[in-house]
Design an enzyme around this catalytic site. Structure first.
Site, PDB file in Angstrom:
ATOM      1  N   ASP A 102       0.820  -1.210   0.000  1.00  0.00           N
ATOM      2  CA  ASP A 102       0.000   0.000   0.000  1.00  0.00           C
ATOM      3  C   ASP A 102       0.858   1.265   0.000  1.00  0.00           C
ATOM      4  OD1 ASP A 102      -2.156  -1.664   0.323  1.00  0.00           O
ATOM      5  OD2 ASP A 102      -2.323  -1.320   2.481  1.00  0.00           O
TER       6      ASP A 102
HETATM    7  N1  URA Z   1      -1.411  -5.843   3.953  1.00  0.00           N
HETATM    8  C1  URA Z   1      -1.844  -4.564   3.971  1.00  0.00           C
HETATM    9  O1  URA Z   1      -2.854  -4.242   4.570  1.00  0.00           O
HETATM   10  N2  URA Z   1      -1.132  -3.668   3.295  1.00  0.00           N
HETATM   11  C2  URA Z   1      -0.001  -3.933   2.634  1.00  0.00           C
HETATM   12  O2  URA Z   1       0.616  -3.046   2.052  1.00  0.00           O
HETATM   13  C3  URA Z   1       0.440  -5.273   2.635  1.00  0.00           C
HETATM   14  C4  URA Z   1      -0.294  -6.208   3.307  1.00  0.00           C
END
Ligand code: URA
Length: 234
Positions: A102
Site C-alpha cells: 500500500d
Molecule cells: N497488507 C496490507 O494491509 N497492506 C499492505 O501493504 C500489505 C499487506
C-alpha cells in the site's frame, strides 16, 4: 551483459564463436563496429551480427527495495505520485515490483525483470510467507490474538491461520509481528480491523527467508546469489 554472452544468448552461436565474430569486425553496437568482447550491453543497445539485428537474453536483475511511505507500487502514476520505479532509476534494466505494498506501507519490496519469478511468487497457489510489523491502536487481547491466529472474516473471505507475535505493548498501542501467506488487498489492515484494532503503521520485514535487515528507507540492495536460488526453489 557482456557482448559475447549476449550474442550467444540470442542462440546464434557459442560464446567462443561470438568472440571470433567480434574480433573479425562482424559485430556492430548502435551502428558502430565493436571489437570489445567484454563490452557491457545495456537494455537500449542495438546489436547487429553480420548486419542483422539480434535480440539477446536480458540480464536478470533482482533487488530488494525498502519502500518509504507515500510511494505507489507501480511503474507510473496518472496522479503524479512518487513510484517505486524512481527508487531503482539508476539501474539500466526496467525492474517491476513483485506484488504490491500500500501507499502507506513501508518496507521490503522485491523488484526484478524476471517475469517468471514474479509470476511464481505472486501466484495464489505458491504464496510464500510475508512478515509484517504492525503498530496497532490499543491493546490486542488474547482473544483477538487467538482470532487472528485462527483466521478472520475480512469481508467475504476468511483468512488462513496467521502467525502472530506481540513484540511490545502499552495501553495505547501494540507492536505485533504477523506472517501471512495470502495476498488479498490491504489484508493485514483488514485483519486487524476485523478484530477491532486499527493499524497505525505497517512495515513488511520479510518475504520467506529474504529479510529487510538494516536497509534504509528509499534504498535498495541486490539480492545475493543464495537469495536468488532460494526464491527460485520456492
Ligand atoms: N497488507 C496490507 O494491509 N497492506 C499492505 O501493504 C500489505 C499487506
Amino acid at each position: 551483459m557482456r557482448l559475447n554472452k549476449y550474442i550467444a544468448s540470442a542462440g546464434i552461436c557459442s560464446r567462443r564463436k561470438a568472440d571470433d565474430l567480434i574480433a573479425n569486425g562482424n559485430v556492430k553496437v548502435n551502428g558502430a563496429v565493436m571489437r570489445e568482447m567484454g563490452f557491457d550491453v545495456s537494455e537500449n543497445d542495438r546489436v547487429q551480427v553480420n548486419g542483422k539485428l539480434i535480440q539477446g537474453e536480458k540480464e536478470k536483475v533482482y533487488v530488494v527495495v525498502n519502500k518509504p511511505l507515500g510511494y505507489i507500487t507501480s511503474m507510473d502514476d496518472d496522479k503524479n505520485r512518487a513510484t517505486v520505479a524512481e527508487l531503482v532509476a539508476d539501474i539500466p534494466e526496467r525492474l517491476f515490483p513483485v506484488g504490491r505494498l500500500d501507499y502507506n506501507t513501508t518496507g521490503l519490496l522485491i523488484m526484478t525483470n524476471d517475469g517468471q519469478m514474479t509470476y511464481s511468487l505472486t501466484h495464489p497457489k505458491h504464496e510464500v510467507d510475508k512478515t509484517y510489523v504492525a503498530t496497532v491502536a490499543g491493546i490486542l487481547s488474547d482473544k483477538r490474538l487467538a482470532q487472528l491466529r485462527k483466521g478472520v472474516d475480512i469481508g467475504g473471505f476468511v483468512t488462513s491461520p496467521a502467525k502472530v507475535k506481540v513484540l511490545k505493548q502499552n495501553p495505547r498501542s501494540t507492536v505485533v509481528e504477523i506472517s501471512i501467506h495470502e495476498g488479498k488487498n490491504r489484508q493485514v489492515r483488514k485483519m486487524f480491523a476485523a478484530v477491532g484494532n486499527k493499524v497505525q503503521t505497517l512495515e513488511r520485514v520479510a518475504i520467506g527467508n529474504i529479510r529487510l535487515g538494516r536497509l534504509k528507507q528509499g534504498h535498495y540492495r541486490k539480492l545475493t546469489r543464495e537469495e536468488i536460488q532460494y526464491l527460485r526453489s520456492l
